[in-house]
Design a protein around this motif. Structure first.
Motif, PDB file in Angstrom:
ATOM      1  N   GLU A  88       9.880   2.799  12.336  1.00 10.92           N
ATOM      2  CA  GLU A  88      10.823   3.900  12.290  1.00 10.92           C
ATOM      3  C   GLU A  88      11.185   4.348  13.631  1.00 10.92           C
ATOM      4  O   GLU A  88      10.343   4.916  14.463  1.00 10.92           O
ATOM      5  CB  GLU A  88      10.254   5.308  11.377  1.00 10.92           C
ATOM      6  CG  GLU A  88       9.648   5.259  10.187  1.00 10.92           C
ATOM      7  CD  GLU A  88      11.113   4.945   9.247  1.00 10.92           C
ATOM      8  OE1 GLU A  88      11.748   5.809   9.057  1.00 10.92           O
ATOM      9  OE2 GLU A  88      11.196   3.864   8.406  1.00 10.92           O
ATOM     10  N   ARG A 101       7.035   3.385   3.655  1.00  7.27           N
ATOM     11  CA  ARG A 101       7.418   2.828   4.855  1.00  7.27           C
ATOM     12  C   ARG A 101       6.246   2.267   5.725  1.00  7.27           C
ATOM     13  O   ARG A 101       5.107   2.737   5.223  1.00  7.27           O
ATOM     14  CB  ARG A 101       8.122   4.066   5.684  1.00  7.27           C
ATOM     15  CG  ARG A 101       9.293   4.577   4.922  1.00  7.27           C
ATOM     16  CD  ARG A 101      10.606   4.173   5.305  1.00  7.27           C
ATOM     17  NE  ARG A 101      11.510   4.886   4.431  1.00  7.27           N
ATOM     18  CZ  ARG A 101      12.646   5.652   4.756  1.00  7.27           C
ATOM     19  NH1 ARG A 101      12.996   5.603   6.136  1.00  7.27           N
ATOM     20  NH2 ARG A 101      13.409   6.246   3.726  1.00  7.27           N
ATOM     21  N   HIS A 118       3.744  -0.831   3.010  1.00 11.60           N
ATOM     22  CA  HIS A 118       3.446   0.848   2.874  1.00 11.60           C
ATOM     23  C   HIS A 118       1.742   0.574   2.935  1.00 11.60           C
ATOM     24  O   HIS A 118       1.212  -0.296   3.633  1.00 11.60           O
ATOM     25  CB  HIS A 118       3.934   1.591   1.762  1.00 11.60           C
ATOM     26  CG  HIS A 118       3.404   1.100   0.399  1.00 11.60           C
ATOM     27  ND1 HIS A 118       3.726  -0.230  -0.267  1.00 11.60           N
ATOM     28  CD2 HIS A 118       2.431   1.320  -0.496  1.00 11.60           C
ATOM     29  CE1 HIS A 118       3.014  -0.381  -1.260  1.00 11.60           C
ATOM     30  NE2 HIS A 118       2.400   0.610  -1.511  1.00 11.60           N
ATOM     31  N   ILE A 127       1.997   5.505   3.540  1.00 13.18           N
ATOM     32  CA  ILE A 127       2.537   4.817   4.337  1.00 13.18           C
ATOM     33  C   ILE A 127       1.534   3.693   5.067  1.00 13.18           C
ATOM     34  O   ILE A 127       0.455   3.787   5.173  1.00 13.18           O
ATOM     35  CB  ILE A 127       3.223   5.730   5.512  1.00 13.18           C
ATOM     36  CG1 ILE A 127       1.985   6.393   6.038  1.00 13.18           C
ATOM     37  CG2 ILE A 127       4.256   6.286   5.107  1.00 13.18           C
ATOM     38  CD1 ILE A 127       1.080   6.054   7.186  1.00 13.18           C
ATOM     39  N   LYS A 168       8.145  -2.677  -0.559  1.00 17.63           N
ATOM     40  CA  LYS A 168       8.053  -2.722   0.859  1.00 17.63           C
ATOM     41  C   LYS A 168       6.697  -2.494   1.369  1.00 17.63           C
ATOM     42  O   LYS A 168       5.774  -1.898   0.836  1.00 17.63           O
ATOM     43  CB  LYS A 168       8.967  -1.220   1.218  1.00 17.63           C
ATOM     44  CG  LYS A 168      10.587  -1.533   1.193  1.00 17.63           C
ATOM     45  CD  LYS A 168      11.369  -0.403   1.747  1.00 17.63           C
ATOM     46  CE  LYS A 168      11.156   0.967   0.926  1.00 17.63           C
ATOM     47  NZ  LYS A 168      12.002   2.068   1.441  1.00 17.63           N
TER      48      LYS A 168
END
Lengths: 134, 134, 134, 134, 134, 134
Positions: free
Chosen positions: C74, C69, A28, C12, A26
């Motif tokens: 988010e 992420r 990141h 992240i 993913k």
């Protein structure tokens, strides 16, 4: 053997392709704290391994070209996983190019090798080392 | 040469035999913060040195077999001083066995060498490095 | 006052809105090495500040919900800049919720305050500290 | 290969001659945090690389002869720029002399090489490594 | 409370007057790695404690005025021992002056306090913290 | 507020009683890297927080009385779990006693408080802080 090392950092986003990367497939990101270790057999005529000011500038310039980017969008890395160890070799190559171009001074042609280490956290880091020279 | 390093720790009790060890002849203990550096000449087909997830698990499993023990009671170390440098070689051997057994993946057979460093305080550490392979 | 601190990390991607952020307005990323410092006036009946195993698990669980992420995607952070200092307060709030829910053990209700520090590089870090309790 | 490393520090004033040194041509100073890494192929009869107590004392004694000095006034460095990399070689030579004189014990004659690293800040360090022995 | 910290360093020569300083009465020097921790009760309208770019520049500018100097020759420190703790207060005052002058941006007037820490070696450091503001 | 901090370490064996300690109920050990932070409102007549030489000696002496021991055998800790946080308070008390006895010099009576931090690994540490003085 003599060495001089300097440290700087850059912050990027990226993702990986391949099951081996698990959740890192993913999008990141990472902070990489980068150490560049310059090596030579004997000191140069100024009694140094390399002009530390120029070495610091060279590292900073190479990292500036990567900093605050999404590496997935960089043409240079098309089709490549920008793993920590791969990025270490990219930074090695770009600093080596600057040395060859004389940007670290004429005495820097006497540098024998360079080790580039990228710290990605307090529990993981990677490095690439290779010879320098004409 | 490319390297990838991971860090973990373990906490043990032990004592040493021999005048050279001075007050460390008494039962005492240590936290060892352990770095395992995996090395190879070229990246594997996934563009990595080793699957960092599996490398972390292998290190963790090896340290779990030592953690929260009195090493003086361990049959494996009977008649040996469990010095920091000796323990580095023990951990090296145990990770090497896991690599040979395929626990770090099939590409890990391409690893050339391994360096294991044990930090015993902010002012002292020891390491063992040796080749890997069939 | 007594304290116990544990460390973990997460990685992240994100971007910022606002001229003050300069080049960080572009999508980039970071590794955050996170320290959670738990504080209380007196030790609990077990002679500890907090069960360090449960504290480590709580921190790990909170970071797992952020790790790997793109924070721009988010819902929890919609319309917010996920700066280092803001993320410190988010992690503080999430650990505090776990303490209130009893996940760190019944004695953890005696914790007075919590400081969460996020290290974003070797030259920059941010923290949030605040009281705990009913 | 086995290694044992110990750390200590010293604090000096000095200045450099030569345009390459920029503002460091003026009298200034530095704290050098020094790591001495002792190396040998096999452990000695006590199961160690070197008596860590004696190694620590040897490093401390060598640094004491430099500590709290203005290196510009030291006859030993007359006409030399006391750069970090040069000082690393000086400390290497002085520890090597102690090893040759038996000050680290008789087994220390089996040491193969020594690496001396001087950290001058959180972003710069230098090292000298070389063989030991008769 | 929220905090943001940035790190930089400077290198100076100096000597101390007074028997309590022992061998440090002689001209020597130090590298000081400096952390500036900015604190405020609530985040500013940009969601930050302080513009980290401006904070870094302010710290750098304050240290540049001390770097590569013999502090014994600085009129500002006439008759004062430039101990680590004293220098921490000097740097605190100079950064506070820049904040008051608006150099860190208009929102920086909301900063509550500042802690300045000087690391002089791996085993010693000192700090000064004090309130900011009108 | 001004602070001065010094660092040293000690290495011990011990075990814990109570289910909350899990595998640490077995005899094991730890290296504790210890920071002692001395605090006062204003500098003393010498322009310092505390004589750093005497502070270092006091910390070293307190740790020497614990170093290379099995704490389970120490009468002083009979019936107590020698957790990291508890040991921090013990070291605090013993340094405070030395300050009260004048061992850090007469000006040390002006010290306001002391924080003692014990680092037990790269991912866990604990501290005790409390007032000093009459």
């Amino acid at each position: 053997m003599f060495t001089v090392s300097v440290r700087d950092h850059f912050m990027i986003a990226h993702s990986f392709e391949g099951q081996v990367f698990g959740p890192a497939q993913k999008l990141h990101g990472a902070t990489y704290v980068v150490d560049a270790e310059f090596r030579r057999a004997e000191l140069d005529p100024d009694g140094i391994v390399v002009d530390i000011g120029r070495a610091t500038e060279a590292l900073s310039a190479v990292l500036a070209a990567l900093n605050f980017r999404n590496l997935d969008d960089e043409p240079a890395f098309k089709g490549r996983n920008t793993t920590t160890e791969f990025l270490a070799s990219v930074i090695h190559e770009r600093i080596a190019t600057k040395i060859a171009a004389g940007e670290l001074g004429s005495h820097a042609h006497g540098l024998a090798s360079l080790r580039v280490t990228l710290h990605e956290s307090h529990v993981a880091w990677a490095a690439y080392e290779g010879k320098l020279g004409r």
